[in-house]
Write a protein that holds these residues in place. Structure first.
Motif, PDB file in Angstrom:
ATOM      1  N   MET A   1      28.982  49.011  62.165  1.00  0.00           N
ATOM      2  CA  MET A   1      30.357  48.769  61.594  1.00  0.00           C
ATOM      3  C   MET A   1      30.699  47.398  62.144  1.00  0.00           C
ATOM      4  O   MET A   1      30.561  47.143  63.399  1.00  0.00           O
ATOM      5  CB  MET A   1      31.135  49.800  62.231  1.00  0.00           C
ATOM      6  CG  MET A   1      32.635  49.837  61.697  1.00  0.00           C
ATOM      7  SD  MET A   1      33.408  51.164  61.903  1.00  0.00           S
ATOM      8  CE  MET A   1      35.007  50.658  62.757  1.00  0.00           C
TER       9      MET A   1
ATOM     10  N   LYS B   1      33.011  44.563  63.182  1.00  0.00           N
ATOM     11  CA  LYS B   1      34.483  44.399  63.680  1.00  0.00           C
ATOM     12  C   LYS B   1      35.019  43.108  63.406  1.00  0.00           C
ATOM     13  O   LYS B   1      34.289  42.042  63.327  1.00  0.00           O
ATOM     14  CB  LYS B   1      34.204  44.651  65.649  1.00  0.00           C
ATOM     15  CG  LYS B   1      33.828  46.125  65.916  1.00  0.00           C
ATOM     16  CD  LYS B   1      34.146  46.090  67.234  1.00  0.00           C
ATOM     17  CE  LYS B   1      33.967  47.766  67.791  1.00  0.00           C
ATOM     18  NZ  LYS B   1      34.143  47.907  69.224  1.00  0.00           N
ATOM     19  N   ARG B   2      36.519  42.949  63.446  1.00  0.00           N
ATOM     20  CA  ARG B   2      37.004  41.935  63.108  1.00  0.00           C
ATOM     21  C   ARG B   2      37.991  41.588  64.111  1.00  0.00           C
ATOM     22  O   ARG B   2      38.730  42.530  65.046  1.00  0.00           O
ATOM     23  CB  ARG B   2      37.579  41.761  61.907  1.00  0.00           C
ATOM     24  CG  ARG B   2      38.607  42.599  61.707  1.00  0.00           C
ATOM     25  CD  ARG B   2      39.191  42.841  60.061  1.00  0.00           C
ATOM     26  NE  ARG B   2      39.986  43.860  60.031  1.00  0.00           N
ATOM     27  CZ  ARG B   2      41.254  43.870  59.534  1.00  0.00           C
ATOM     28  NH1 ARG B   2      41.656  42.906  58.994  1.00  0.00           N
ATOM     29  NH2 ARG B   2      41.871  45.125  59.355  1.00  0.00           N
TER      30      ARG B   2
ATOM     31  N   ALA C   1      43.533  52.743  66.181  1.00  0.00           N
ATOM     32  CA  ALA C   1      43.053  51.208  65.823  1.00  0.00           C
ATOM     33  C   ALA C   1      42.818  50.367  66.585  1.00  0.00           C
ATOM     34  O   ALA C   1      41.863  49.448  66.714  1.00  0.00           O
ATOM     35  CB  ALA C   1      44.356  50.665  64.978  1.00  0.00           C
ATOM     36  N   ASP C   2      43.545  50.199  67.773  1.00  0.00           N
ATOM     37  CA  ASP C   2      43.245  49.450  68.981  1.00  0.00           C
ATOM     38  C   ASP C   2      41.904  49.759  69.574  1.00  0.00           C
ATOM     39  O   ASP C   2      40.994  48.825  69.786  1.00  0.00           O
ATOM     40  CB  ASP C   2      44.500  49.472  70.229  1.00  0.00           C
ATOM     41  CG  ASP C   2      45.601  48.898  69.653  1.00  0.00           C
ATOM     42  OD1 ASP C   2      45.833  48.181  68.628  1.00  0.00           O
ATOM     43  OD2 ASP C   2      46.611  49.263  70.446  1.00  0.00           O
TER      44      ASP C   2
ATOM     45  N   ASN D   1      39.301  51.119  68.137  1.00  0.00           N
ATOM     46  CA  ASN D   1      38.022  50.684  67.106  1.00  0.00           C
ATOM     47  C   ASN D   1      38.141  49.128  66.524  1.00  0.00           C
ATOM     48  O   ASN D   1      37.484  48.824  65.714  1.00  0.00           O
ATOM     49  CB  ASN D   1      37.942  51.674  66.029  1.00  0.00           C
ATOM     50  CG  ASN D   1      37.657  53.053  66.582  1.00  0.00           C
ATOM     51  OD1 ASN D   1      36.711  53.254  67.069  1.00  0.00           O
ATOM     52  ND2 ASN D   1      38.665  53.905  66.750  1.00  0.00           N
TER      53      ASN D   1
ATOM     54  N   LEU E   1      40.560  47.956  64.801  1.00  0.00           N
ATOM     55  CA  LEU E   1      40.960  47.678  63.330  1.00  0.00           C
ATOM     56  C   LEU E   1      42.335  46.900  63.424  1.00  0.00           C
ATOM     57  O   LEU E   1      43.034  46.793  64.429  1.00  0.00           O
ATOM     58  CB  LEU E   1      41.233  49.114  62.699  1.00  0.00           C
ATOM     59  CG  LEU E   1      39.964  49.858  62.937  1.00  0.00           C
ATOM     60  CD1 LEU E   1      40.397  51.429  62.506  1.00  0.00           C
ATOM     61  CD2 LEU E   1      39.119  49.555  61.944  1.00  0.00           C
TER      62      LEU E   1
END
Length: 90
Positions: free
Chosen positions: A1, A3-4, A85-86, A88, A90
């Motif tokens: 996956m 990540k950005r 979100a933090d 992972n 996101l």
């Protein structure tokens, strides 16, 4: 996956910029793309005489899927989503 990286400033943007309605009236609409919207609204059950929060996925004014949530759990859900979100990226 993949990540950005997200700049700290973009995380703190107000919810009103992403919504079509004012959140103070018990209704928020989030545009998701492809004509889909996520709606969050306060509702009242006449049968059980209780309030609940309805999360729904809508397109063309028709609700495709819904989830009813006890209002006492809304803050916990929001904090958990932020933590998810933090964690992972996101």
């Amino acid at each position: 996956m993949a990540k950005r990286k997200v700049a700290e400033e973009s995380i703190e943007e107000p919810v009103e910029e992403n919504t079509g309605e004012d959140s103070g009236n018990g209704y928020v609409e989030i545009k998701m793309g492809g004509g889909w919207y996520m709606t969050i609204s306060l509702a009242h059950s006449d049968r059980f005489e209780k309030e609940y929060v309805e999360l729904a996925k809508e397109r063309g004014g028709v609700k495709r899927s819904r989830f009813n949530l006890n209002p006492s759990h809304v803050r916990m859900l929001g904090e958990t989503l932020i933590r998810f979100a933090d964690d992972n990226g996101l």
